[in-house]
Design an enzyme around this catalytic site. Structure first.
Site, short mmCIF file in Angstrom:
data_model
loop_
_atom_site.label_atom_id
_atom_site.label_comp_id
_atom_site.label_asym_id
_atom_site.label_seq_id
_atom_site.Cartn_x
_atom_site.Cartn_y
_atom_site.Cartn_z
N CYS A 2 0.85 -1.19 0.00
CA CYS A 2 0.00 0.00 0.00
C CYS A 2 0.89 1.24 0.00
CB CYS A 2 -0.91 0.03 1.23
SG CYS A 2 -1.98 -1.41 1.40
N ARG A 46 -4.53 1.55 -1.29
CA ARG A 46 -4.43 0.16 -0.88
C ARG A 46 -4.40 -0.83 -2.05
NH1 ARG A 46 -9.03 -3.54 2.00
NH2 ARG A 46 -7.68 -5.17 2.84
N ASN A 73 0.84 0.06 6.02
CA ASN A 73 1.30 -0.67 4.85
C ASN A 73 2.07 -1.87 5.36
OD1 ASN A 73 2.37 -1.55 2.38
ND2 ASN A 73 4.09 -0.12 2.49
N GLY A 74 1.50 -3.05 5.20
CA GLY A 74 2.23 -4.19 5.74
C GLY A 74 1.48 -5.50 5.66
N GLY A 374 12.72 -15.76 -3.35
CA GLY A 374 13.88 -16.09 -2.52
C GLY A 374 14.79 -14.91 -2.28
#
Length: 528
Positions: A2, A46, A73-74, A374
């Site tokens: 976001c 968002r 944001n997370g 990765g």
């Protein structure tokens, strides 16, 4: 992913706020919101992943007579555990979003909530009663957070371009900016925003802002050196459990999810774990791979990549039963994407590497909104030449930047008189390795491997996070996670390893680079 922003002090007009918000639109194309209060404003764009409708922001919660507003944001990987703990304390929840859990955790524990958050995040919470803003960034620095403060005005944002959209913030650089860009770029000194007056909240730091006290910043988490007492077998088992946990927790999504698959060890492990989890649910994993037109014709072996991974992609997909999507990038595309990649980063970056990821994310967006990769595993598990090559490892200085004299040759004469290139780079290097403690260090090799970990963690990993898995993807919004997403427990375990144990991990990567690969079924067996 976001976009967040906020300001305290004099609030500009609605037209200006909308202009500022437009700079974040690519980060969050699904929903947007603006909250304006007395002396503060919060903005949010968002990319919806969990609880599409319930997770709208800015989010407001009232406790007694006190109101709190949050932009976040997370991704929180222990959402359910924290929700259950908070429910036992008497809190109720209206949504399934992790945003509400983070906000409620702050209401209960204040800054101490950061000790229990397992995830990647950047957020700001406005206390309407105290007229105080609290803000924080995750331990590893996956989610970006910049700020500027001047003349009783404070503003924070996910991106530098958002700060520069405010009419009172100017795009200006000085000689330190030039030294940073030219001599240590694409890395950046932790906390340095390059543009005059702009700073970055360092990874693992939090802060508050109020008109009375101004900005107050401090770390809430840091890498610490300790004695490593586990045997090699115990270490392997713990790392296995941590990596499996890191991947499994990130498979929760209300939107389509896929994994990167290069054919190398790191993305193959993640894809193998994810595919095994999907099979238990009767689902097939989508994997995404990238190659370049005429790669077989023009590929040249290097210290960084002794061989091409392309031949292992089909082998891995067949072994884990995944549905692979191969993306082919052509040179003209890369050239055009170089400019867009710089715009996405807001600063000069890693050139063709950034451009490749930008094009890759555009194609991934057609397949999934969330992708696991990765990325950053090499920094932890010793995948780079400077871990396994003793001559490079023992050489002083940043191992990936041994060309200070050449870089300095591009400085104009008047700037060369103001900047001492060798001293500038050496100071940054020595400040970083000085953070290494003495506990658990028994010889020069132990110390050097710890120094390498610090250098990679503080600089090289942040360079990757800035562009390859954070900023570049904003142009074609995809949430890219992986080992890095839940990386701090893994890193805490691996950064304390003595040289004798670390070098075994490095040897695994060396075998990988020489082509000694494990197929998917063996990877699952080893990881399980």
């Amino acid at each position: 992913m976001c976009g967040i922003a906020g300001m305290v002090g004099k609030i500009p007009s609605g037209t200006v706020l909308e202009r500022i918000q437009r700079t974040m639109r690519r980060r969050g194309p699904d929903q947007d919101g603006i909250w304006i209060g007395e002396g503060a404003a919060l903005l949010h764009d968002r990319l919806a992943v969990i609880d599409i409708e319930g997770g709208r922001q800015p989010m407001r919660r009232t406790v007694g007579e006190r109101d709190y507003i949050m932009v976040y944001n997370g991704e929180l990987y222990n959402t359910q555990e924290l929700r259950t703990a908070l429910q036992k304390l008497g809190y109720g929840f209206d949504t399934q979003s992790d945003t509400e859990v983070v906000l409620t955790a702050y209401l209960e524990w204040g800054e101490a909530c950061l000790d229990v958050l397992n995830g990647i995040y950047a957020f700001g919470i406005w206390d309407m009663h105290k007229k105080t803003l609290f803000f924080a960034r995750d331990r590893i620095g996956v989610k970006p957070l910049f700020f500027t403060s001047e003349n009783h005005q404070f503003m924070f944002a996910s991106e530098i371009k958002t700060l520069l959209a405010h009419p009172d913030v100017t795009a200006q650089i000085d000689r330190n900016s030039i030294a940073e860009l030219l001599l240590v770029g694409p890395g950046r000194t932790p906390g340095y925003g390059v543009f005059c007056g702009i700073q970055e909240v360092p990874a693992g730091w939090c802060g508050t802002y109020s008109e009375a006290r101004g900005v107050e910043l401090h770390p809430y988490w840091q890498l610490t050196d300790r004695e490593h007492t586990d045997s090699t077998e115990e270490t392997v088992e713990k790392v296995r459990e941590l990596v499996q946990d890191a991947v499994t927790r990130q498979l929760v999504s209300d939107v389509p999810l896929c994994t990167f698959l290069s054919g190398g060890l790191d993305s193959s492990i993640i894809s193998a774990i994810a595919a095994a989890q999907y099979r238990t649910q009767g689902r097939q994993l989508d994997t995404v791979s990238v190659t370049y037109r005429d790669n077989a014709k023009y590929f040249h072996s290097s210290h960084f990549q002794p061989n091409s991974d392309d031949s292992y992609i089909d082998l891995m997909n067949a072994s884990i039963g995944a549905n692979n999507h191969l993306i082919v990038i052509d040179t003209p595309q890369l050239i055009q994407a170089l400019f867009e990649a710089v715009e996405a980063r807001d600063l000069p970056g890693m050139a063709d590497v950034d451009a490749s990821l930008l094009l890759f994310c555009w194609e991934i967006k057609q397949i999934g909104t969330v992708a696991l990769s990765g990325e950053c595993a090499d920094e932890i598990f010793g995948g780079y030449p400077w871990y396994r090559d003793a001559d490079i490892r023992r050489k002083a200085g940043f191992p990936w930047a041994q060309s200070t004299a050449y870089r300095a040759s591009f400085l104009r004469d008047e700037l060369r008189e103001q900047i001492d290139p060798e001293a500038y780079v050496d100071e940054k290097y020595r400040q970083t390795i000085a953070q290494v403690g003495t506990e658990g260090i028994h010889n020069a090799d132990d110390r050097r491997i710890r120094e390498m970990t610090r250098l990679n963690f503080g600089w090289f990993m942040q360079t990757l996070l800035d562009g390859r898995v954070t900023e570049i993807r904003l142009f074609f919004p995809v949430d890219v996670d992986g080992i890095r997403g839940n990386i701090h427990p893994v890193n805490e375990q691996c950064c304390r390893l003595p040289f004798a144990v670390s070098i075994q991990t490095v040897e695994i990567h060396s075998q990988k680079r020489r082509g000694c690969r494990l197929t998917g079924d063996k990877l699952v067996q080893h990881m399980g």
